[in-house]
Design a protein around this motif. Structure first.
Motif, PDB file in Angstrom:
ATOM      1  N   ALA A  75       0.825  -1.208   0.000  1.00  0.00           N
ATOM      2  CA  ALA A  75       0.000   0.000   0.000  1.00  0.00           C
ATOM      3  C   ALA A  75       0.855   1.252   0.000  1.00  0.00           C
ATOM      4  CB  ALA A  75      -0.939  -0.006   1.210  1.00  0.00           C
ATOM      5  N   LEU A  76       1.895   1.265   0.818  1.00  0.00           N
ATOM      6  CA  LEU A  76       2.756   2.438   0.915  1.00  0.00           C
ATOM      7  C   LEU A  76       3.624   2.598  -0.329  1.00  0.00           C
ATOM      8  CD1 LEU A  76       3.221   4.700   2.915  1.00  0.00           C
ATOM      9  CD2 LEU A  76       4.978   3.305   4.021  1.00  0.00           C
ATOM     10  N   HIS A  77       4.111   1.476  -0.844  1.00  0.00           N
ATOM     11  CA  HIS A  77       4.912   1.525  -2.061  1.00  0.00           C
ATOM     12  C   HIS A  77       4.091   2.068  -3.229  1.00  0.00           C
ATOM     13  CE1 HIS A  77       6.980  -0.955  -5.469  1.00  0.00           C
ATOM     14  NE2 HIS A  77       7.389   0.288  -5.465  1.00  0.00           N
ATOM     15  N   ARG A  78       2.880   1.573  -3.404  1.00  0.00           N
ATOM     16  CA  ARG A  78       2.054   2.017  -4.524  1.00  0.00           C
ATOM     17  C   ARG A  78       1.622   3.463  -4.351  1.00  0.00           C
ATOM     18  NH1 ARG A  78      -2.495  -2.276  -5.950  1.00  0.00           N
ATOM     19  NH2 ARG A  78      -2.827  -0.706  -7.570  1.00  0.00           N
ATOM     20  N   ALA A  79       1.372   3.879  -3.120  1.00  0.00           N
ATOM     21  CA  ALA A  79       0.995   5.277  -2.888  1.00  0.00           C
ATOM     22  C   ALA A  79       2.121   6.214  -3.300  1.00  0.00           C
ATOM     23  CB  ALA A  79       0.649   5.480  -1.412  1.00  0.00           C
ATOM     24  N   ALA A  80       3.353   5.884  -2.893  1.00  0.00           N
ATOM     25  CA  ALA A  80       4.486   6.752  -3.225  1.00  0.00           C
ATOM     26  C   ALA A  80       4.767   6.764  -4.717  1.00  0.00           C
ATOM     27  CB  ALA A  80       5.728   6.289  -2.460  1.00  0.00           C
ATOM     28  N   SER A  81       4.656   5.613  -5.373  1.00  0.00           N
ATOM     29  CA  SER A  81       4.981   5.532  -6.793  1.00  0.00           C
ATOM     30  C   SER A  81       3.952   6.231  -7.664  1.00  0.00           C
ATOM     31  CB  SER A  81       5.112   4.065  -7.223  1.00  0.00           C
ATOM     32  OG  SER A  81       3.873   3.388  -7.113  1.00  0.00           O
ATOM     33  N   GLY A  82       2.778   6.535  -7.104  1.00  0.00           N
ATOM     34  CA  GLY A  82       1.736   7.188  -7.876  1.00  0.00           C
ATOM     35  C   GLY A  82       1.678   8.688  -7.715  1.00  0.00           C
ATOM     36  N   VAL A  83       2.636   9.264  -6.988  1.00  0.00           N
ATOM     37  CA  VAL A  83       2.644  10.715  -6.757  1.00  0.00           C
ATOM     38  C   VAL A  83       3.358  11.423  -7.901  1.00  0.00           C
ATOM     39  CG1 VAL A  83       3.470  12.575  -5.272  1.00  0.00           C
ATOM     40  CG2 VAL A  83       2.561  10.479  -4.257  1.00  0.00           C
ATOM     41  N   GLY A  84       2.672  12.314  -8.583  1.00  0.00           N
ATOM     42  CA  GLY A  84       3.293  13.202  -9.552  1.00  0.00           C
ATOM     43  C   GLY A  84       4.125  12.516 -10.617  1.00  0.00           C
TER      44      GLY A  84
END
Length: 240
Positions: A75-84
């Motif tokens: 969840a945290l990995h995908r959240a970070a990779s989807g920013v900007g």
């Protein structure tokens, strides 16, 4: 503007006590400063070891988003990779996103991980929950959590110039005893982030019915559908 780069917690505390403004990755504050004027001094935690922690159950506030990889829960990995964009992720930091941003793309993931925040103030360092971290806009030293059985994160497509895209995050945690465990969910709807939990069940529909009596009942249909899909997927992976 003087940029201060403390290398110890005591030095960072002194910077805050002397009025230095936290800069994070500067992706959000720079434009505002150019418009409204620069502070006399700013402080970055990029040289502070405690703010650069990185591991399966911890993430420092000064870690750039492009470094958040599969070492941490999905969840945290995908959240970070989807920013900007890639350029934004190379500059933006974990603390800047959660505390300094109105979007807080990482916050739903941190909520479902039941993360705790270690924060820095001019008076000291202490641990608190995410609600206080966001409300009081503390300087984030690090997030810490217990590894879930499985987790997931989904960002729906958004319209250019429209409201922030809908985000749902889900994690399944094993309880300490012989209980069924807990399903934690979080949804970003507009600029609001809602979090909730329910007992873990083998049937995703039972979990959804439990959540309907709480947060999920107030969500729009697209959010409920996305949440249902993510719960089904995460429960299946947790059981496996």
């Amino acid at each position: 503007m003087q940029l201060r780069l403390p290398s110890s917690v005591s030095e960072a505390q002194r910077c805050l006590a002397e009025g230095a403004v936290p800069i994070g990755g500067a992706t959000l504050v720079w434009a505002g400063w150019q418009r409204d004027g620069f502070p006399e001094q700013a402080v970055s935690l990029r040289d502070l070891p405690e703010a650069n922690a990185f591991g399966p159950e911890e993430l420092g506030g000064a870690v750039p988003l492009h470094r958040v990889d599969a070492t941490v829960p999905e969840a945290l990995h995908r959240a970070a990779s989807g920013v900007g964009t890639g350029a934004v992720r190379r500059a933006a930091t974990v603390g800047g996103n959660i505390v300094g941003s109105t979007l807080r793309c990482l916050l739903p993931a941190a909520l479902v991980l039941d993360a705790r925040a270690t924060v820095l103030t001019a008076d000291g360092v202490y641990e608190t929950d995410l609600a206080e971290l966001v409300a009081k806009r503390h300087v984030l030293l690090a997030l810490r959590w217990r590894t879930p059985l499985a987790s997931g994160y989904r960002k729906l497509p958004g319209e250019a110039g429209g409201p922030p895209p809908l985000v749902v995050a889900v994690a399944v945690h094993r309880d300490g005893g012989d209980g069924p465990g807990t399903v934690r969910v979080a949804v970003r709807d507009g600029y609001e982030v809602l979090g909730d939990s329910a007992p873990c069940r083998a049937d995703a529909e039972h979990v959804l019915r439990d959540l309907e009596t709480m947060t999920a009942a107030s969500l729009p249909a697209p959010a409920r559908d996305a949440l249902r899909h993510e719960i089904v997927d995460v429960l299946a992976r947790a059981a496996a």
